[in-house]
Design an enzyme around this catalytic site. Sequence first.
Site, PDB file in Angstrom:
ATOM      1  N   ARG A   3       0.788  -1.214   0.181  1.00  0.00           N
ATOM      2  CA  ARG A   3      -0.003  -0.028  -0.091  1.00  0.00           C
ATOM      3  C   ARG A   3       0.916   1.189   0.112  1.00  0.00           C
ATOM      4  NH1 ARG A   3       1.680   1.700   4.612  1.00  0.00           N
ATOM      5  NH2 ARG A   3       1.990   0.449   6.278  1.00  0.00           N
ATOM      6  N   TYR A  34       6.110   2.876   7.385  1.00  0.00           N
ATOM      7  CA  TYR A  34       5.805   1.796   8.434  1.00  0.00           C
ATOM      8  C   TYR A  34       4.537   2.044   9.516  1.00  0.00           C
ATOM      9  CZ  TYR A  34      10.234  -0.401   7.486  1.00  0.00           C
ATOM     10  OH  TYR A  34      11.248  -1.151   7.066  1.00  0.00           O
ATOM     11  N   TYR A  93       2.123   0.255  12.481  1.00  0.00           N
ATOM     12  CA  TYR A  93       1.933  -0.906  13.448  1.00  0.00           C
ATOM     13  C   TYR A  93       0.578  -1.449  13.211  1.00  0.00           C
ATOM     14  CZ  TYR A  93       0.831  -3.469  17.843  1.00  0.00           C
ATOM     15  OH  TYR A  93       0.393  -4.482  18.877  1.00  0.00           O
ATOM     16  N   HIS A  94       0.174  -2.723  13.514  1.00  0.00           N
ATOM     17  CA  HIS A  94      -1.105  -3.320  13.651  1.00  0.00           C
ATOM     18  C   HIS A  94      -0.984  -4.308  14.806  1.00  0.00           C
ATOM     19  CE1 HIS A  94      -2.666  -1.365  10.405  1.00  0.00           C
ATOM     20  NE2 HIS A  94      -2.018  -2.142   9.471  1.00  0.00           N
ATOM     21  N   ALA A 101      -4.267   5.838  11.148  1.00  0.00           N
ATOM     22  CA  ALA A 101      -3.434   5.746   9.877  1.00  0.00           C
ATOM     23  C   ALA A 101      -4.248   5.328   8.903  1.00  0.00           C
ATOM     24  CB  ALA A 101      -2.351   4.634  10.108  1.00  0.00           C
ATOM     25  N   ILE A 102      -3.750   5.943   7.683  1.00  0.00           N
ATOM     26  CA  ILE A 102      -4.399   5.758   6.335  1.00  0.00           C
ATOM     27  C   ILE A 102      -3.541   5.180   5.256  1.00  0.00           C
ATOM     28  CG2 ILE A 102      -5.874   6.637   4.649  1.00  0.00           C
ATOM     29  CD1 ILE A 102      -6.956   8.545   6.631  1.00  0.00           C
ATOM     30  N   GLY A 113      -6.802   0.258   3.806  1.00  0.00           N
ATOM     31  CA  GLY A 113      -7.803   1.234   4.228  1.00  0.00           C
ATOM     32  C   GLY A 113      -7.126   1.939   5.228  1.00  0.00           C
ATOM     33  N   SER A 123      -6.789   2.329   9.842  1.00  0.00           N
ATOM     34  CA  SER A 123      -6.668   1.603  11.316  1.00  0.00           C
ATOM     35  C   SER A 123      -6.902   2.918  12.373  1.00  0.00           C
ATOM     36  CB  SER A 123      -5.448   1.039  11.693  1.00  0.00           C
ATOM     37  OG  SER A 123      -4.155   1.940  11.516  1.00  0.00           O
ATOM     38  N   CYS A 169       4.763   6.147  10.551  1.00  0.00           N
ATOM     39  CA  CYS A 169       4.709   6.896   9.232  1.00  0.00           C
ATOM     40  C   CYS A 169       6.017   7.933   9.020  1.00  0.00           C
ATOM     41  CB  CYS A 169       3.494   7.697   9.146  1.00  0.00           C
ATOM     42  SG  CYS A 169       2.085   6.712   9.317  1.00  0.00           S
TER      43      CYS A 169
END
Length: 232
Positions: free
Chosen positions: A85, A89, A91-92, A165-166, A178, A180, A196
Site C-alpha cells: 500500500r 511503516y 503497526y497493527h 493511519a490511512i 484502508g 486503522s 509513518c
Amino acid sequence: MPNACPGQGDILPSQAAPIWRVLPGLSDYMETLRAMEAHVAAIALGTAPEEIWLLEHPPLYTAGTSANPADLMNPAGFPVHDAGRGGQYTYHGPGQRVVYAMLDLNQRGRDVRCFVHQMEEWVIDTLSEFGIRGERRAGRVGVWVTRPEQPPQPDGSPREDKIAAIGIKLRRWVSFHGLSINVEPDLGHFDGIIPCGIREHGVTSLVDLGLPVTMEDVDIALQRSFERVFGG
C-alpha cells in the site's frame, strides 16, 4: 458531513451499499491480504460486491511503498510485512480496529485525491461521535489530535498525537487496504518504528484519551460515518 468532493463519491443508482463483515479473533496478516486481493479482483470483474472488513491483527509491522529502513527498530522482533500500500511503516495489533475497504471507484468516481480526502473524513467523522476532534496536518499522513493537557513541544507548539493511519492501494480502480483507528492497543508497541516516518509527534488511542470505548462502539460509528461521507 456531506460529500466533500462535488460530483465524486456518490453511489450510482444501480450500485448497492457495501457488505460489512466483522472478522473474529486475530486475523493472520498474509492470509487476510491474499483474501483481500482475491476479492478485489472479483470486484474488478464484476462478480463480487464491495465489502468492508473490520478486524484485528496480531502484533506486526507493515511497510508501505515509501518505507525508510532507518525507521524500523523492532526491539520486540514483531513480524514485518511488505504491505504494497501507500505510506511508510505502520503497526497493527490487538486493540486496534483495522478497516479494509474494497470499494469500486469505477462506480464512485475515479478521483484518487477525492477518495483519500473521503477516507480521512471518514475517520474524522467517526471520532467526532466520541467527542474527539480529529484533524489533518499538511505533510503528515493520517489523523491527529491536539493534546493541550500534555507538555508542549520544544518550540512551544501544542503536542499532537496520531490516532489513526490511512494507507490505500488501487487496482483497476478498486481500492483495498484502508485505515486503522487506535482503540486500546499497547502503545508501547509503536516504539519499534517511527510511525509513518514522523519523529516529532507521538501516538494515542481512544482509551488513552480517557474514553471507555469498545470495539463494537467504534464499528457502529464507522458504519454511520461511512453513510454520511460516502453516501451509502
